[in-house]
Motif scaffolding. Sequence first.
Motif, PDB file in Angstrom:
ATOM      1  N   ASP A  35       6.281   1.317   6.782  1.00 36.80           N
ATOM      2  CA  ASP A  35       7.467   2.245   6.807  1.00 36.80           C
ATOM      3  C   ASP A  35       6.612   3.904   6.897  1.00 36.80           C
ATOM      4  O   ASP A  35       5.860   4.370   6.067  1.00 36.80           O
ATOM      5  N   GLU A  36       6.481   4.121   8.216  1.00 35.05           N
ATOM      6  CA  GLU A  36       5.739   5.238   8.766  1.00 35.05           C
ATOM      7  C   GLU A  36       6.135   6.737   7.745  1.00 35.05           C
ATOM      8  O   GLU A  36       5.043   7.084   7.278  1.00 35.05           O
ATOM      9  N   PRO A  37       7.254   7.069   7.779  1.00 31.81           N
ATOM     10  CA  PRO A  37       7.499   8.288   7.253  1.00 31.81           C
ATOM     11  C   PRO A  37       7.190   8.384   5.655  1.00 31.81           C
ATOM     12  O   PRO A  37       6.836   9.463   5.101  1.00 31.81           O
ATOM     13  N   GLU A  38       7.554   7.140   4.947  1.00 29.62           N
ATOM     14  CA  GLU A  38       7.103   7.122   3.562  1.00 29.62           C
ATOM     15  C   GLU A  38       5.569   6.625   3.280  1.00 29.62           C
ATOM     16  O   GLU A  38       5.460   6.618   2.026  1.00 29.62           O
ATOM     17  N   GLY A  39       4.950   6.115   4.264  1.00 29.18           N
ATOM     18  CA  GLY A  39       3.524   5.808   4.026  1.00 29.18           C
ATOM     19  C   GLY A  39       3.524   4.548   3.231  1.00 29.18           C
ATOM     20  O   GLY A  39       2.570   4.503   2.335  1.00 29.18           O
ATOM     21  N   HIS A  66       0.869  -1.039  -0.148  1.00 27.32           N
ATOM     22  CA  HIS A  66       0.065  -0.204   0.153  1.00 27.32           C
ATOM     23  C   HIS A  66       0.967   1.167   0.093  1.00 27.32           C
ATOM     24  O   HIS A  66       1.710   1.316   0.857  1.00 27.32           O
ATOM     25  N   GLU A  67       0.668   1.965  -0.980  1.00 28.93           N
ATOM     26  CA  GLU A  67       1.415   3.221  -0.985  1.00 28.93           C
ATOM     27  C   GLU A  67       0.735   4.476  -0.724  1.00 28.93           C
ATOM     28  O   GLU A  67      -0.190   4.919  -1.432  1.00 28.93           O
ATOM     29  N   MET A  68       0.676   5.024   0.360  1.00 25.22           N
ATOM     30  CA  MET A  68      -0.140   6.111   0.962  1.00 25.22           C
ATOM     31  C   MET A  68       0.313   7.393   0.560  1.00 25.22           C
ATOM     32  O   MET A  68       1.361   7.710   0.263  1.00 25.22           O
ATOM     33  N   ASP A  69      -0.706   8.382   0.489  1.00 24.49           N
ATOM     34  CA  ASP A  69      -0.279   9.778   0.289  1.00 24.49           C
ATOM     35  C   ASP A  69       0.380  10.733   1.526  1.00 24.49           C
ATOM     36  O   ASP A  69      -0.573  11.284   2.140  1.00 24.49           O
ATOM     37  N   GLY A  70       1.493  10.325   1.846  1.00 29.74           N
ATOM     38  CA  GLY A  70       2.115  10.888   3.108  1.00 29.74           C
ATOM     39  C   GLY A  70       2.278  10.108   4.117  1.00 29.74           C
ATOM     40  O   GLY A  70       1.841   8.693   3.875  1.00 29.74           O
ATOM     41  N   ALA A  71       2.711  10.126   5.225  1.00 28.99           N
ATOM     42  CA  ALA A  71       3.221   9.413   6.363  1.00 28.99           C
ATOM     43  C   ALA A  71       1.968   8.638   6.888  1.00 28.99           C
ATOM     44  O   ALA A  71       0.732   9.045   6.726  1.00 28.99           O
ATOM     45  N   VAL A  72       2.209   7.579   7.503  1.00 27.11           N
ATOM     46  CA  VAL A  72       1.093   6.749   8.188  1.00 27.11           C
ATOM     47  C   VAL A  72       1.475   6.290   9.632  1.00 27.11           C
ATOM     48  O   VAL A  72       2.722   6.460   9.795  1.00 27.11           O
ATOM     49  N   ALA A  73       0.790   6.405  10.630  1.00 27.57           N
ATOM     50  CA  ALA A  73       1.030   5.839  11.631  1.00 27.57           C
ATOM     51  C   ALA A  73       0.854   4.577  12.094  1.00 27.57           C
ATOM     52  O   ALA A  73      -0.251   3.792  11.570  1.00 27.57           O
ATOM     53  N   VAL A  74       1.799   3.602  12.880  1.00 28.45           N
ATOM     54  CA  VAL A  74       1.498   2.242  12.914  1.00 28.45           C
ATOM     55  C   VAL A  74       0.439   1.872  14.010  1.00 28.45           C
ATOM     56  O   VAL A  74      -0.173   0.831  13.562  1.00 28.45           O
ATOM     57  N   GLY A  75      -0.051   2.658  14.612  1.00 32.32           N
ATOM     58  CA  GLY A  75      -1.417   2.749  15.137  1.00 32.32           C
ATOM     59  C   GLY A  75      -2.471   2.294  14.568  1.00 32.32           C
ATOM     60  O   GLY A  75      -3.445   1.735  14.547  1.00 32.32           O
ATOM     61  N   ASP A  76      -2.511   3.313  13.332  1.00 30.44           N
ATOM     62  CA  ASP A  76      -3.601   3.178  12.483  1.00 30.44           C
ATOM     63  C   ASP A  76      -3.629   2.309  11.663  1.00 30.44           C
ATOM     64  O   ASP A  76      -4.699   1.188  11.483  1.00 30.44           O
TER      65      ASP A  76
END
Length: 83
Positions: free
Chosen positions: A43-47, A8-18
């Motif tokens: 990979d939180e900072p890369e989303g 999954h390639e998100m638009d921006g950072a993701v939080a491991v809790g989410d």
Amino acid sequence: MPLFMDVHEMDGAVAVGDVAKAHMADLQTQDKYGVHYLRYWVDEPEGRIFCLVEAPSADAANTVHRESHGLVATSIYQVQEGS
């Protein structure tokens, strides 16, 4: 059963809790489709999120994601485990 790695390639950072919450939703839905989500990496900072899953097909794995939380994989690859 085939083994898949989805990305999954998100638009921006993701939080491991989410991601953990989304994974729990997958676990609650997976049996309906004969799917078994095994592990995930973030990979939180890369989303980027990587999910390892046993599934009858790539489509079945994505169906679980779609129904559970709507975050379908950008890419999905059939893989074989090595050591």
